[in-house]
Design an enzyme around this catalytic site. Sequence first.
Site, PDB file in Angstrom:
ATOM      1  N   GLY A  36      -6.828  -0.560   0.253  1.00 41.30           N
ATOM      2  CA  GLY A  36      -7.183   0.106   1.500  1.00 41.30           C
ATOM      3  C   GLY A  36      -7.481   1.571   1.239  1.00 41.30           C
ATOM      4  O   GLY A  36      -7.317   2.063   0.122  1.00 41.30           O
ATOM      5  N   LEU A  37      -7.903   2.256   2.264  1.00 42.50           N
ATOM      6  CA  LEU A  37      -8.254   3.665   2.143  1.00 42.50           C
ATOM      7  C   LEU A  37      -7.044   4.521   1.783  1.00 42.50           C
ATOM      8  O   LEU A  37      -5.897   4.129   2.026  1.00 42.50           O
ATOM      9  CB  LEU A  37      -8.840   4.173   3.466  1.00 42.50           C
ATOM     10  CG  LEU A  37     -10.199   3.607   3.892  1.00 42.50           C
ATOM     11  CD1 LEU A  37     -10.509   4.074   5.309  1.00 42.50           C
ATOM     12  CD2 LEU A  37     -11.299   4.026   2.926  1.00 42.50           C
ATOM     13  N   SER A  38      -7.315   5.684   1.241  1.00 46.97           N
ATOM     14  CA  SER A  38      -6.259   6.659   1.003  1.00 46.97           C
ATOM     15  C   SER A  38      -5.615   7.011   2.342  1.00 46.97           C
ATOM     16  O   SER A  38      -6.313   7.292   3.319  1.00 46.97           O
ATOM     17  CB  SER A  38      -6.847   7.919   0.359  1.00 46.97           C
ATOM     18  OG  SER A  38      -5.859   8.908   0.200  1.00 46.97           O
ATOM     19  N   GLY A  39      -4.298   6.957   2.402  1.00 42.86           N
ATOM     20  CA  GLY A  39      -3.599   7.276   3.638  1.00 42.86           C
ATOM     21  C   GLY A  39      -3.369   6.085   4.544  1.00 42.86           C
ATOM     22  O   GLY A  39      -2.763   6.224   5.615  1.00 42.86           O
ATOM     23  N   ALA A  40      -3.833   4.910   4.128  1.00 43.46           N
ATOM     24  CA  ALA A  40      -3.669   3.718   4.978  1.00 43.46           C
ATOM     25  C   ALA A  40      -2.217   3.240   5.015  1.00 43.46           C
ATOM     26  O   ALA A  40      -1.806   2.555   5.951  1.00 43.46           O
ATOM     27  CB  ALA A  40      -4.586   2.593   4.496  1.00 43.46           C
ATOM     28  N   SER A 110      -8.596   0.638  -4.913  1.00 42.11           N
ATOM     29  CA  SER A 110      -9.452  -0.430  -5.474  1.00 42.11           C
ATOM     30  C   SER A 110     -10.612  -0.746  -4.525  1.00 42.11           C
ATOM     31  O   SER A 110     -10.642  -1.811  -3.919  1.00 42.11           O
ATOM     32  CB  SER A 110      -8.633  -1.685  -5.790  1.00 42.11           C
ATOM     33  OG  SER A 110      -7.747  -2.042  -4.751  1.00 42.11           O
TER      34      SER A 110
END
Length: 201
Positions: A36-40, A110
């Site tokens: 997932g996105l950074s900060g998810a 990823s």
Amino acid sequence: MTRETTANIVWHPTTVTKEDRQRRAGHKSCVIWFTGLSGAGKSTLANAVEYELHERGLSSYVLDGDNIRHGLNRGLGFGAEDRRENIRRIGEVAKLFVDAGVITLTAFISPFQEDRALARSLVADGEFVEVYVKCSLEECERRDVKGLYQKARAGEISHFTGISSPYEEPDAPELVIDTGKLTVEESVHAVLAYLQQKGIV
């Protein structure tokens, strides 16, 4: 590695098998791949799940993206090729942990489908649990736990996923955990329920 070197490397089978180690541990081993996105919330969720597994006496270990870049993957950048090599190495390490009978939790952005597919292909069917830690870009930016989005928007970080580099959402993950809607406790429960349903724990 040269062709000559490759030809002289022969796989040596182990005396103690993965199945032997799983029987000793009392549970199956697998890779739980949080993407997932950074900060998810990947690292938060991976560590919370591992805490519950540990409390139950199960063998587990978290491979975290930032932590791995301090050692094994130190020196790799964030361009497409280095990202691929980063995930390839982690896939191979995760495979070794699964062979050791350990429930292995990986927390990596990823961003590319192809790289996650490669990691999946390294282990047997049913041993790769892809968990899409879903969170909108807007919410991740609002959180900006590490201040990275602000730097990316200011042009101080190149190849930043979601801003200047793409994130390819999983097509068919085993689980989707929406951290914009679920609490950490609810998210952990969902992951553990899946592992129980599949007879892993």
